[in-house]
Each structure stands twice: as structure tokens, then as C-alpha cells.
Design an enzyme around this catalytic site. Structure first.
Site, PDB file in Angstrom:
ATOM      1  N   SER A  67       0.816  -1.214   0.000  1.00 47.20           N
ATOM      2  CA  SER A  67       0.000   0.000   0.000  1.00 47.20           C
ATOM      3  C   SER A  67       0.849   1.263   0.000  1.00 47.20           C
ATOM      4  CB  SER A  67      -0.897   0.006   1.252  1.00 47.20           C
ATOM      5  OG  SER A  67      -1.515   1.258   1.449  1.00 47.20           O
ATOM      6  N   GLU A  75       0.185   3.697   1.710  1.00 49.26           N
ATOM      7  CA  GLU A  75       0.207   4.174   3.092  1.00 49.26           C
ATOM      8  C   GLU A  75       1.521   3.848   3.781  1.00 49.26           C
ATOM      9  OE1 GLU A  75      -1.869   5.900   5.156  1.00 49.26           O
ATOM     10  OE2 GLU A  75      -3.234   6.371   3.514  1.00 49.26           O
ATOM     11  N   TYR A 120      -2.028   0.447  10.381  1.00 44.21           N
ATOM     12  CA  TYR A 120      -2.247  -0.202   9.089  1.00 44.21           C
ATOM     13  C   TYR A 120      -0.993  -0.103   8.224  1.00 44.21           C
ATOM     14  CZ  TYR A 120      -3.822  -0.753   4.259  1.00 44.21           C
ATOM     15  OH  TYR A 120      -3.930  -1.134   2.945  1.00 44.21           O
TER      16      TYR A 120
END
Length: 347
Positions: free
Chosen positions: A131, A133, A154
Site C-alpha cells: 500500500s 500508506e 495499518y
């Protein structure tokens, strides 16, 4: 014999589009779903096939990334040529409230699946859904060489999954790749994610079923692409001659405000009359800007994003407006949808 693929997270946005793609390419597709008190298969019900039909090529199996023994058993039963690990607790804001659960599924889940592949001695190719992120505060544009700076539980869990995937590739010679995907959306996006929250609210406001939309940080910049294009990129990674890691992105960053303006204007609405700020939707640590550099995927895989954020907003608004005409449509009847049917029998 057709190629055989196992998809974890098949009931999610990406899983459903990937299942469609692989079925269209002639694959036999197996999906991992969690046992729950209600069915969560609405995104793939249009792909339903009776598992007792000799022509069936879609099979669903109960299991969970926290259950290593079940993963090993399932891999032995299915013997896939390709494994796509898309399952995760994938909501960034929720990860602050459920950090342990997020780490166990999103991080350790990837390790359990890789270890099961290794222990079973399977000759298969492995895709890990990484990801954007993971980059966090690292300034854009972010590429495969950009340092990670995860801003959430996360993001940290995804960094662990990324590195353990690389470790299994380098230590055991596994064909294991990381797809570092920037935000990718669609009409199948979960309703708690900001893009879908916006487009669904636009449809409801237009229909008179809602008047206000509450959002957090409107200045965050994201690189939003179209999910069906991104799952095709996942597949291309596993067709490459050598395993490697790739960023998939549009290269175009827009703010949350710009996305919602495009969505409201497409429906002929004035967003300022309906959007209100609510600090409950702010993250403890915010990521200011994520904009991907997908040059490597373009050069080595021939992959490019076609749908840009403005068009994406229009696609999602049109789908949600149409969906308002069909609200209340029942899900497929459980009696004719034995999702627990495994390949070769009940599991």
C-alpha cells in the site's frame, strides 16, 4: 488444464474485480472468505457458479489469515499456480482503534500465508497487496525507491508484510512480489472509505434521502485510480519473467476537496450547501500527500492507468445514482449460494 488461482479477500473490491479478470482469462478461481453470521458476498454474487456443476470454475472456501493450519490445508487442497493475498483490515482510521487486530491480519496474515506456501513446497507465484500508506510522510512522488514512513498501525502492518514477502523471495527463492498500489476506487468501494462516502452521499442528496455530509481533512492529497485497471496490473506482475516489486498509480494527485467538488458538480449540486467538517474523522497522524510514480510498471509491465481522478468521480457518482433506484434489492438467496463449498467437497 486451466491455471488455478487462490484469492484471499475475494469478497472485497479488488478481490471481486480480480476474480472477474481471472475467470475471463480461463482460470479456475478459488476464494478465501471468513465465516460470519451474515453473507458478505454481494460483490461477487454475479459470478456465482454452482460448485457441483462440472463446468464451474469459481469455488469459495471458509478460512482466515489468523488460522495458519487452515491456510496450509487449503493450499494443499487447491494447489494453486498463483496466490493473491488481498485480505486485510484495510481501513486506516479503524487501524488506530484496532491496532492489534490490524497487525495480526494485515501483517502476520501475509507471513502465515507465505510460510504455508513454503512448508507445503508449492511451486506457485505469490502476490502481496502492499500500500501507498507505507510511505506516509515521505515526500511525493513516491516510487519503489522511496523510504517507508508508515503513519498508522495499518501502514506499519503493510510494511511488515512487504518486507517478509521480500525476505521469502530472497531467502527461499520464491516467486513473491509486492504490488505497491496507490488509492484505487470504484463503485464497489466500501461505504466507509472517503471517495465512496462522498459519491454515495451525492446520490442520496440528489434523491432527497440525505442533506448533510460530514468529512474530516479536505486538504489531504491522494492519487486515486480505477480499481479494475489496478487488478490487471496485479496479474501482470505474476506473469513477469522475474519477481520484483512495483508501484501502480496515476501520477496525478488531487485533494479530497477537489474530488468532492467534481462529484457534486457532476450531479448538479453545490457541495458547500451540504458538506460539514467533523473532527471525529481526523486521523491521529495525517498523511499530507501521496502521489505515485509508476514508471517502472509502465516500462517493465506495459501497465498504465487510464482513468484519472475526475473521471473516476463521475463513474462512481453515476453508479451510486443508479443504485438509488435499486435500493432494497435482496442479496442472493443463501440456499442456492453454498459459499462454504470447497474444491472437491465441503470444508
Amino acid at each position: 488444464m486451466p491455471k488455478r488461482a487462490l484469492i484471499t479477500g475475494i469478497t472485497g473490491q479488488d478481490g471481486s474485480y480480480l476474480a472477474e479478470l481471472l475467470l475471463a482469462k480461463g482460470y479456475e478461481v478459488h476464494g478465501l472468505i471468513r465465516r460470519a453470521s451474515t453473507f458478505n458476498t454481494s460483490r461477487i454474487e454475479h459470478l456465482y457458479q454452482d460448485p457441483h456443476d462440472p463446468q464451474a470454475r469459481l469455488f469459495l472456501h471458509y478460512g482466515d489469515l489468523v488460522d495458519a493450519a487452515r491456510l496450509a490445508t487449503l493450499l494443499h487442497e487447491v494447489a494453486p499456480d498463483e496466490v493473491y493475498n488481498l485480505a486485510a483490515q484495510s481501513h486506516v482510521r479503524v487501524s488506530f482503534e484496532e491496532p492489534e487486530h490490524t497487525g495480526d491480519t494485515t501483517g502476520m496474515g501475509a507471513m502465515r500465508l507465505l510460510e504455508a506456501v513454503r512448508v507445503m513446497g508449492l511451486d506457485c507465484r505469490f502476490y502481496q497487496a502492499s500500500s501507498s500508506e507505507m510511505f506516509g510522510a515521505s515526500p511525493p512522488p513516491q516510487s519503489e525507491q522511496t523510504p517507508f514512513y508508515p503513519p498508522s498501525p495499518y501502514g506499519a502492518a503493510k510494511v511488515y508484510a512487504y518486507w517478509v514477502t521480500r525476505n521469502y523471495r530472497e531467502a527461499y527463492g520464491m516467486f513473491a512480489v509486492n504490488g505497491i498500489l496507490f488509492n484505487h476506487e470504484s463503485p464497489r468501494r466500501g461505504e466507509t472509505f472517503v471517495t465512496r462516502k462522498i459519491t454515495r452521499a451525492v446520490a442520496r442528496i440528489k434523491a432527497g434521502a440525505q442533506n448533510q455530509l460530514y468529512l474530516g481533512n479536505l486538504d489531504a492529497v491522494r492519487d486515486w485510480g480505477y480499481a479494475p485497471e489496478y487488478v490487471e496490473g496485479m496479474w501482470r506482475m505474476l506473469q513477469a519473467d522475474e519477481p520484483d516489486d512495483y508501484v501502480l498509480a496515476t501520477g496525478q494527485g488531487v485533494t479530497v476537496r477537489e474530488f468532492l467538488v467534481a462529484a457534486f458538480e457532476h450531479a448538479g449540486l453545490d457541495w458547500q450547501k451540504h458538506v460539514k467538517f467533523d473532527d471525529r474523522y481526523l486521523r491521529p497522524t495525517e498523511v499530507d500527500a501521496l502521489i505515485g510514480d509508476a514508471s517502472k510498471a509502465r516500462q517493465q509491465l506495459g501497465w498504465t492507468a487510464g482513468v484519472m481522478p475526475g473521471e473516476l468521480a463521475r463513474i462512481m457518482v453515476d453508479a451510486d445514482v443508479e443504485a438509488m433506484d435499486h435500493e432494497g434489492r435482496p442479496w442472493i438467496d443463501a440456499a442456492r449460494h453454498p459459499a462454504w463449498q470447497s474444491h472437491g467437497g465441503a470444508s
